[in-house]
Design an enzyme around this catalytic site. Structure first.
Site, PDB file in Angstrom:
ATOM      1  N   GLU A   1       0.962  -1.941   0.670  1.00  0.00           N
ATOM      2  CA  GLU A   1      -0.384   0.122  -0.089  1.00  0.00           C
ATOM      3  C   GLU A   1       0.594   1.200   0.022  1.00  0.00           C
ATOM      4  O   GLU A   1       2.116   0.880   0.380  1.00  0.00           O
ATOM      5  CB  GLU A   1      -0.819   0.044   1.211  1.00  0.00           C
TER       6      GLU A   1
ATOM      7  N   ASN B   1     -10.261   5.105   2.806  1.00  0.00           N
ATOM      8  CA  ASN B   1      -9.292   4.237   1.910  1.00  0.00           C
ATOM      9  C   ASN B   1      -9.111   5.996   1.186  1.00  0.00           C
ATOM     10  O   ASN B   1      -8.685   7.035   1.380  1.00  0.00           O
ATOM     11  CB  ASN B   1     -10.188   3.674   0.561  1.00  0.00           C
TER      12      ASN B   1
ATOM     13  N   ASP C   1     -10.261   1.199  -4.830  1.00  0.00           N
ATOM     14  CA  ASP C   1      -9.020   1.345  -3.357  1.00  0.00           C
ATOM     15  C   ASP C   1      -8.299   2.800  -3.211  1.00  0.00           C
ATOM     16  O   ASP C   1      -8.536   3.958  -3.431  1.00  0.00           O
ATOM     17  CB  ASP C   1      -8.089   0.414  -3.182  1.00  0.00           C
TER      18      ASP C   1
END
Length: 298
Positions: free
Chosen positions: A24, A155, A205
């Protein structure tokens, strides 16, 4: 989670083969020409050179979801318990602000800085309790501001090139929101839907906004990155060889390369056999310039 129709494009490359559980938070370090990114669940911060495939990594003592450089030197991370200063040489961390100290079941998720160097990050409940997440702004003077609340899975976030729009994603609702944004004050207003992702097309996302004001979104369980125009309509779909891309950031010598992190968490052995590069970082040559990342001003 079936593969989408259409082949993976020839301009998609795996530049950092890895097996991250939950890769991430990609952030391009312009001066170093390296990619800063994290593995949230096997907590570590990576500084990687996509040109050579080499990385230096430091383990973290708790979940870490986003890291940005500081103007004064060093780095600041959004971690499970709050905003922390981190030393990428030793792995040491120091708490700077803990806005949800009274909510130990929550953790921070995606985060990045606006063009004034304020660090924005959202939270979520680790046990997936709905509506337990909030959005915070951490200013250079050390103060934290609650900007909005009632999110399920906070997110991806980003800003339009003219700094008049702020984007924020609630993955569990398959919705990307847009707000009016005031750069000088850091205020947001008038939340409304920018895009809703239909069932079967993945879950929105992390994101990156390009210099034309288009929004690139990694589609968890969608095997792709989607580019939305400023009205929220789908402009382009780039297929990937992994089901769970997680976030993206522009970088490279001319800022036209989109780096995409991915995850392998909760994929079965059969799914991993079908997508062995899950957990790696990919590069997409977009032909569009991105916007440079901003360091934390504090």
């Amino acid at each position: 989670m079936d593969k989408p129709l259409g082949p993976v494009r020839a301009d998609v490359r795996c530049v950092l083969p890895d097996s991250a559980f939950l890769g991430e938070g990609p952030h391009w370090l312009t001066a170093e020409r390296k990619l800063l990114w994290v593995d949230i669940l096997a907590p570590a911060i990576h500084v990687s050179d996509p040109a050579t495939g080499k990385s230096t990594s430091v383990r973290m003592p708790e979940l870490v979801s986003a890291v940005v450089p500081r103007v004064r030197g060093g780095y600041v991370a959004a971690m499970q318990t709050g905003f922390k200063a981190v030393d990428l040489t030793t792995g040491a961390s120091t708490m700077l602000a803990s806005p949800e100290a009274d909510r130990p079941g929550n953790r921070f998720n995606d985060g990045k800085c606006d063009r004034r160097g304020r660090f924005w990050a959202g939270t979520l409940a680790i046990d997936a309790t709905p509506d337990a997440g909030s959005l915070y702004r951490f200013d250079a003077d050390g103060r934290v501001h609650l900007m909005d609340t009632g999110f399920h899975v906070s997110n991806g976030l980003g800003w339009s090139p003219d700094d008049r729009r702020f984007y924020f994603t609630d993955s569990a609702r398959r919705t990307i929101y847009v707000y009016d944004f005031d750069l000088e004050s850091g205020a947001i207003a008038d939340r409304r839907v920018f895009a809703e992702i239909p069932e079967g097309h993945g879950v929105p996302d992390g994101m990156a906004v390009d210099s034309e004001g288009f929004v690139w979104v990694a589609q968890w369980d969608g095997w792709c990155v989607v580019r939305h125009d400023p009205d929220g309509k789908v402009d382009r779909v780039v297929n990937l060889p992994v089901p769970r891309p997680t976030s993206c950031a522009f970088g490279g010598p001319d800022m036209t390369t989109l780096y995409v992190t991915s995850a392998r968490i909760r994929l079965s052995a059969a799914q991993l056999a079908d997508s062995p590069l899950s957990g790696s970082v990919f590069a997409i040559e977009t032909g569009v310039r991105g916007l440079p990342e901003t360091a934390f001003a504090g």
